[in-house]
Design an enzyme around this catalytic site. Structure first.
Site, mmCIF file in Angstrom:
data_model
loop_
_atom_site.group_PDB
_atom_site.id
_atom_site.type_symbol
_atom_site.label_atom_id
_atom_site.label_comp_id
_atom_site.label_asym_id
_atom_site.label_seq_id
_atom_site.Cartn_x
_atom_site.Cartn_y
_atom_site.Cartn_z
ATOM 1 N N ASP A 67 -3.486 4.417 -2.117
ATOM 2 C CA ASP A 67 -4.284 4.799 -1.044
ATOM 3 C C ASP A 67 -4.228 6.404 -0.733
ATOM 4 O O ASP A 67 -3.741 6.909 0.163
ATOM 5 C CB ASP A 67 -4.127 4.156 0.452
ATOM 6 C CG ASP A 67 -5.087 4.534 1.539
ATOM 7 O OD1 ASP A 67 -6.234 4.937 1.090
ATOM 8 O OD2 ASP A 67 -4.715 4.302 2.725
ATOM 9 N N LYS A 75 0.850 -1.189 0.113
ATOM 10 C CA LYS A 75 -0.013 -0.073 -0.085
ATOM 11 C C LYS A 75 0.778 1.243 -0.118
ATOM 12 O O LYS A 75 1.751 1.406 0.895
ATOM 13 C CB LYS A 75 -0.953 0.185 1.170
ATOM 14 C CG LYS A 75 -1.741 1.328 1.360
ATOM 15 C CD LYS A 75 -2.804 1.058 2.291
ATOM 16 C CE LYS A 75 -2.263 1.780 3.794
ATOM 17 N NZ LYS A 75 -2.451 3.171 3.730
ATOM 18 N N ARG A 106 3.065 -0.760 10.451
ATOM 19 C CA ARG A 106 4.137 -0.705 11.478
ATOM 20 C C ARG A 106 4.518 -2.232 12.059
ATOM 21 O O ARG A 106 5.533 -2.238 12.289
ATOM 22 C CB ARG A 106 3.900 0.218 12.664
ATOM 23 C CG ARG A 106 3.838 1.634 12.229
ATOM 24 C CD ARG A 106 3.334 2.738 13.155
ATOM 25 N NE ARG A 106 1.609 2.487 13.097
ATOM 26 C CZ ARG A 106 0.962 3.277 13.874
ATOM 27 N NH1 ARG A 106 1.151 4.294 14.587
ATOM 28 N NH2 ARG A 106 -0.349 3.252 13.544
ATOM 29 N N ASP A 126 -13.203 14.895 -5.024
ATOM 30 C CA ASP A 126 -13.314 16.201 -5.765
ATOM 31 C C ASP A 126 -14.537 16.216 -6.382
ATOM 32 O O ASP A 126 -15.132 15.482 -6.495
ATOM 33 C CB ASP A 126 -11.907 16.418 -6.594
ATOM 34 C CG ASP A 126 -11.510 17.601 -6.662
ATOM 35 O OD1 ASP A 126 -12.386 18.558 -7.250
ATOM 36 O OD2 ASP A 126 -10.143 18.044 -6.467
ATOM 37 N N THR A 150 -11.467 6.202 10.499
ATOM 38 C CA THR A 150 -11.559 5.564 11.733
ATOM 39 C C THR A 150 -11.160 6.203 13.052
ATOM 40 O O THR A 150 -11.509 6.038 13.934
ATOM 41 C CB THR A 150 -10.963 4.065 11.707
ATOM 42 O OG1 THR A 150 -9.429 4.318 11.422
ATOM 43 C CG2 THR A 150 -11.596 3.059 11.066
ATOM 44 N N LYS A 206 -7.051 8.308 -1.276
ATOM 45 C CA LYS A 206 -8.578 8.655 -1.011
ATOM 46 C C LYS A 206 -8.949 9.892 -1.498
ATOM 47 O O LYS A 206 -9.012 11.184 -1.058
ATOM 48 C CB LYS A 206 -8.350 9.038 0.801
ATOM 49 C CG LYS A 206 -7.950 7.868 1.335
ATOM 50 C CD LYS A 206 -8.195 8.037 3.038
ATOM 51 C CE LYS A 206 -7.697 6.646 3.976
ATOM 52 N NZ LYS A 206 -6.506 6.627 3.996
HETATM 53 O O1 C5P Z 1 0.982 0.920 11.007
HETATM 54 P P1 C5P Z 1 -0.486 0.428 10.822
HETATM 55 O O2 C5P Z 1 -0.518 -1.014 10.669
HETATM 56 O O3 C5P Z 1 -1.392 1.095 11.783
HETATM 57 O O4 C5P Z 1 -0.905 1.142 9.528
HETATM 58 C C1 C5P Z 1 -2.192 1.220 9.031
HETATM 59 C C2 C5P Z 1 -2.101 1.623 7.694
HETATM 60 O O5 C5P Z 1 -3.640 1.843 7.196
HETATM 61 C C3 C5P Z 1 -1.899 3.512 7.672
HETATM 62 O O6 C5P Z 1 -1.277 3.325 6.422
HETATM 63 C C4 C5P Z 1 -3.110 4.019 7.830
HETATM 64 O O7 C5P Z 1 -2.805 5.187 7.160
HETATM 65 C C5 C5P Z 1 -4.226 3.300 6.957
HETATM 66 N N1 C5P Z 1 -5.428 3.355 7.553
HETATM 67 C C6 C5P Z 1 -5.806 3.404 8.843
HETATM 68 N N2 C5P Z 1 -7.266 3.536 9.078
HETATM 69 C C7 C5P Z 1 -8.136 3.786 8.108
HETATM 70 C C8 C5P Z 1 -7.454 3.750 6.771
HETATM 71 C C9 C5P Z 1 -6.397 3.777 6.585
HETATM 72 O O8 C5P Z 1 -5.222 3.012 9.595
HETATM 73 N N3 C5P Z 1 -9.164 3.914 8.344
#
Ligand code: C5P
Length: 234
Positions: A61, A34, A207, A66, A116, A63
């Site tokens: 991603d 991603k 992460r 527009d 979220t 998002k």
């Molecule tokens: O590091 P982690 O596993 O928390 O990363 C989750 C990824 O998913 C990040 O790139 C974050 O921007 C993305 N994301 C999220 N919640 C959302 C949409 C996307 O955590 N609702």
């Protein structure tokens, strides 16, 4: 689908060089990556075509939201890069424009229902008449009617949303933490196995893999946990 087709590693890194190093380390174990704002705006966009040429799948991603014409043209440009999944904020006018621009391609368009990080008070402050649960349900239903390929949602919402959207749409969940892992700033989290059992089709993991001491080992442990989940074949 095998676990490898369901795991999406979030390249939340600040340079193309760091991202390429992680992709090299993860090798054949990982199929999906991603790319979001952080890497895209730090010179990472050429990686979309590079990864696609190397046989990987890319979830772009960005998002989009527009006016319809701009969304449609943005989708066309993203498709020309070789992205396999794209996110659009789940506003009906933007989703309709995206669906018509992507017609005849095999890209999966994903609607972002409600971020979220937002709660009912945030929606009230932004001028919405309804709370998070109602708006998520409304937008998930609209995404299905308009013909989107799937939605992005917290894993804790997956089971309810799966019932609402039916069996065929993709349900992509971030907020995944292996049992005993650090939550970081994620609040509505689930383990890889629980997310799959709840109806998620794809898991986004950032992460816990890219910031791990041994990213390959972390990815393999997550893939093993996914393998053990009882999941309907979708
Ligand atoms: O590091 P982690 O596993 O928390 O990363 C989750 C990824 O998913 C990040 O790139 C974050 O921007 C993305 N994301 C999220 N919640 C959302 C949409 C996307 O955590 N609702």
């Amino acid at each position: 689908m095998e676990p490898r087709e369901r795991l999406i590693v979030g390249l939340d890194l600040s340079s193309r060089k760091e991202a390429e190093a992680i992709v090299e380390t993860l090798g054949e174990s990982v199929l999906w990556y991603k790319i979001g704002y952080q890497l895209a705006y730090a010179g990472g966009l050429p990686l979309v075509a590079e990864l696609a040429a190397a046989g990987k799948r890319v979830f772009l991603d960005l998002k989009l939201l527009d006016i319809p014409n701009t969304v449609a043209k943005g989708v066309e440009s993203a498709l020309s890069l070789g992205a396999s999944m794209l996110t659009i904020h789940a506003y009906p006018h933007a989703m309709r424009a995206a669906v018509s621009a992507a017609g005849g391609t095999d890209v999966t368009l994903l609607g972002v229902t409600v971020l979220t990080s937002l709660d009912d008070r945030d929606l009230d402050a932004a001028g919405y008449r309804m709370g998070v649960d109602e708006l998520v349900r409304q937008r998930a239903g609209q995404a299905r009617e308009i013909g989107m390929g799937g939605i992005v949602a917290a894993p804790t919402e997956a089971a309810a949303l799966r019932t609402l959207i039916g069996p065929d749409m993709a349900l992509v969940t971030p907020g995944i933490r292996p049992a005993g892992g650090e939550a970081g700033d994620q609040k509505r989290i689930a383990t890889p196995a629980d997310a799959l059992t709840s109806g998620a089709t794809h898991l986004v993991v950032g992460r816990p893999i890219v910031a791990a001491g041994d990213p390959l080992r972390a990815a393999k442990a997550i893939l093993e946990e996914m393998q053990s989940a009882p999941v309907a074949d979708r």
